[in-house]
Design an enzyme around this catalytic site. Structure first.
Site, short mmCIF file in Angstrom:
data_model
loop_
_atom_site.label_atom_id
_atom_site.label_comp_id
_atom_site.label_asym_id
_atom_site.label_seq_id
_atom_site.Cartn_x
_atom_site.Cartn_y
_atom_site.Cartn_z
N GLU A 228 -53.57 28.23 -44.37
CA GLU A 228 -52.13 28.18 -44.09
C GLU A 228 -51.63 26.73 -44.02
O GLU A 228 -50.54 26.43 -44.51
CB GLU A 228 -51.80 28.92 -42.80
CG GLU A 228 -51.93 30.43 -42.89
CD GLU A 228 -50.99 31.05 -43.91
OE1 GLU A 228 -49.97 30.42 -44.24
OE2 GLU A 228 -51.27 32.16 -44.39
N TYR B 284 -43.94 29.54 -38.17
CA TYR B 284 -44.52 30.25 -39.32
C TYR B 284 -46.04 30.32 -39.23
O TYR B 284 -46.64 31.40 -39.37
CB TYR B 284 -44.13 29.61 -40.66
CG TYR B 284 -45.04 30.11 -41.75
CD1 TYR B 284 -44.91 31.41 -42.22
CD2 TYR B 284 -46.11 29.34 -42.21
CE1 TYR B 284 -45.80 31.92 -43.15
CE2 TYR B 284 -46.99 29.84 -43.13
CZ TYR B 284 -46.84 31.13 -43.60
OH TYR B 284 -47.74 31.65 -44.50
N ASP C 251 -41.91 32.83 -44.35
CA ASP C 251 -42.07 31.56 -45.04
C ASP C 251 -40.91 31.42 -46.02
O ASP C 251 -39.97 32.23 -46.01
CB ASP C 251 -43.43 31.47 -45.73
CG ASP C 251 -43.53 32.36 -46.96
OD1 ASP C 251 -42.69 33.29 -47.11
OD2 ASP C 251 -44.44 32.14 -47.78
#
Length: 316
Positions: free
Chosen positions: A38, A118, A136
């Site tokens: 991520e 996020y 996102d």
């Protein structure tokens, strides 16, 4: 409620046929691996992360504990080429704060360096499989168009994400929205005829309205770097600036026309850089580190500096 159920059914059906379940961070439930992916994916194309940076980084630092014990220079070196090096410094700090395991709540994850809403939600959804929304850039675009959210604050988008969340299959739901935004609901020329949500999409007739961005104002900057080579070693120094803090870079110098080698352009966030290279015989700089040419690829060196080294191959 009926439309939401139809959305859930259509979305999951589309994802089952088209979703990118082959991505390595989707085939694992290792929280640390998901976290690293991520962070890398925030500013880097999926293909580059998957084929190069993700496997190489995890091979060198397979666990949080191993990462926490590694010198920051090694971490920066492994991050070389990914850019935005504050990400590497933050994951190193996070590893030192959570050597055994990352927290499993949004509140605790948000306390860690470099983890925002996020990333925290992605870890909770994709790793811990909790019923939380994820938003996102791709998901936000889908939701704005589908719900007709024009010129709204981020909080409104998150609220809509919460209202539409499929609590029976939240992980797949979030991943499906992400893939839909990446593969179908594109910023320009969206493939509305391929979208499973097209029937009830409020923005389908004017999709471009939902992707307008303020024009970015870029700052131009000229840089003047010295190329000093002795005994197959090149002079570098640790950067203390905001752009490449902690990375090795070429030392600055005064531009002297007869010493000019080459020039090139480089972009970094809001900066548009013109880099000028000059050959220098001597350097009066106490911060210089002499690096063997053959060791350069193993050190924390930015893409900007790597470009310079490619330019001067003829004098190496």
């Amino acid at each position: 409620m009926q439309n939401i159920k139809k959305l859930h059914t259509a979305l999951l059906s589309w994802y089952e046929e088209n979703g990118r379940e082959h991505l390595p961070w989707r085939t694992t439930r290792n929280i640390y691996h998901i976290y690293i992916s991520e962070i890398m994916l925030q500013q880097t194309q999926v293909s580059r992360v998957m084929e190069e940076f993700y496997p190489n980084f995890l091979e060198k630092f397979p666990t949080l504990e191993i990462l926490s014990k590694a010198p920051i220079d090694e971490v920066l070196a492994s991050w070389s080429g990914l850019g935005y090096y504050s990400r590497a410094r933050n994951i190193h700090k996070t590893a030192n704060l959570s050597t055994e395991k990352l927290p499993d709540t949004m509140a605790e994850l948000l306390k860690l360096p470099g983890i925002g809403r996020y990333t925290a939600s992605a870890i909770c959804s994709f790793g811990y499989e909790q019923n939380v929304s994820v938003v996102d850039t791709n998901i936000a675009r889908v939701l704005k168009r589908y719900c007709g959210l024009l010129d709204v604050k981020d909080e409104v988008v998150w609220k809509n994400a919460d209202e539409l969340l499929n609590h029976k299959a939240s992980r797949a739901h979030n991943l499906a929205l992400m893939d839909l935004g990446s593969m179908v609901c594109n910023p320009k020329n969206p493939k509305c005829d391929e979208c499973p949500l097209e029937k009830n999409c409020l923005g389908k007739n004017e999709p471009e309205l939902y992707t307008k961005k303020k024009k970015t104002v870029y700052e131009s900057m000229d840089l003047f770097y010295a190329i000093c080579i002795k005994d197959n070693k090149i002079a570098l120094q640790k950067s203390t600036g905001k752009m490449y803090k902690g990375m090795l870079e070429l030392p600055s110098c005064d531009p002297i026309d007869e010493n000019f080698i080459d020039t090139y352009k480089h972009s970094y966030t809001k900066y548009r850089l013109t880099v000028n290279l000059y050959k220098v015989e001597e350097l009066d700089n106490d911060e210089i580190i002499w690096i063997k040419i053959e060791d350069i690829d193993t050190l924390p060196i930015s893409t900007l500096t790597k470009k310079a080294l490619l330019k001067i191959n003829n004098i190496l």
